[in-house]
Design an enzyme around this catalytic site. Sequence first.
Site, PDB file in Angstrom:
ATOM      1  CG  HIS A  21      -0.422   0.346   2.506  1.00 29.30           C
ATOM      2  ND1 HIS A  21      -1.195   0.681   3.588  1.00 29.30           N
ATOM      3  CD2 HIS A  21       0.862   0.392   2.943  1.00 29.30           C
ATOM      4  CE1 HIS A  21      -0.410   0.926   4.628  1.00 29.30           C
ATOM      5  NE2 HIS A  21       0.819   0.754   4.270  1.00 29.30           N
ATOM      6  CB  CYS A  40       3.379   5.351   5.208  1.00 26.91           C
ATOM      7  SG  CYS A  40       3.852   4.363   6.617  1.00 26.91           S
ATOM      8  CG  HIS A  46       5.268   0.620   2.526  1.00 29.40           C
ATOM      9  ND1 HIS A  46       4.663   1.811   2.208  1.00 29.40           N
ATOM     10  CD2 HIS A  46       4.711   0.212   3.673  1.00 29.40           C
ATOM     11  CE1 HIS A  46       3.790   2.120   3.156  1.00 29.40           C
ATOM     12  NE2 HIS A  46       3.786   1.161   4.056  1.00 29.40           N
ATOM     13  CG  HIS A  48       2.404  -3.082   6.254  1.00 23.59           C
ATOM     14  ND1 HIS A  48       3.309  -2.710   7.229  1.00 23.59           N
ATOM     15  CD2 HIS A  48       2.054  -1.936   5.618  1.00 23.59           C
ATOM     16  CE1 HIS A  48       3.486  -1.412   7.184  1.00 23.59           C
ATOM     17  NE2 HIS A  48       2.742  -0.894   6.203  1.00 23.59           N
ATOM     18  CG  ASP A  86      -2.412 -13.333   0.537  1.00 19.77           C
ATOM     19  OD1 ASP A  86      -1.568 -12.679   1.184  1.00 19.77           O
ATOM     20  OD2 ASP A  86      -2.222 -14.503   0.156  1.00 19.77           O
ATOM     21  CG  HIS A  87       0.701 -12.570  -2.387  1.00 19.00           C
ATOM     22  ND1 HIS A  87       0.359 -13.191  -1.213  1.00 19.00           N
ATOM     23  CD2 HIS A  87       2.013 -12.809  -2.565  1.00 19.00           C
ATOM     24  CE1 HIS A  87       1.428 -13.796  -0.715  1.00 19.00           C
ATOM     25  NE2 HIS A  87       2.442 -13.570  -1.501  1.00 19.00           N
ATOM     26  CD  GLU A 131      -0.050  -0.681   8.624  1.00 19.84           C
ATOM     27  OE1 GLU A 131      -0.797  -0.539   7.646  1.00 19.84           O
ATOM     28  OE2 GLU A 131       0.330   0.276   9.330  1.00 19.84           O
TER      29      GLU A 131
HETATM   30 NI    NI Z   1       2.414   0.974   5.541  1.00 27.44          NI
END
Ligand code: NI
Length: 141
Positions: A21, A40, A46, A48, A86-87, A131
């Site tokens: 995200h 961020c 990036h 998580h 996911d992914h 997160e």
């Molecule tokens: Ni983040």
Amino acid sequence: MNFSEDFKTAVVRCEHFNSAHRLHNKSWSDEKNKSVFGKCNNPNYHGHNYDLEVKVIGYCDAETGYVIDTKILSDIIQDEVVNRFDHKNLNLDVDFFKDINPTVENIARVIYNLLRAKIAPHLELKIKLYETSRNFVEYPI
Ligand code: NI
């Protein structure tokens, strides 16, 4: 005493997904975005490793002894959350985040609404979304 109706019990199912995200407010300048969101706001996104705890609260069914069948709960979370997120790149791949920032707060709210629609109304639902191992949100409180 009716044993089955005497206890309200919480059933918790843990699931996991990995997503990319970027936190960014389109109506702000690049400078303001960078100053508010820091790393961020990285333009190339990036990732998580999100840990999700889904808590379902209710009375045990007299016949099954279950509040909710954890297999059914797991299937609902897989279909509604894991398969969607996911992914994936949350900003680009997931419609819910086209116009809202994919903060952990907003992701938890989206997950709650998706699951709420699939879980029987007489059961309470609460979400905990990690997160990082040190940052998590709870919704609703
Ligand atoms: Ni983040």
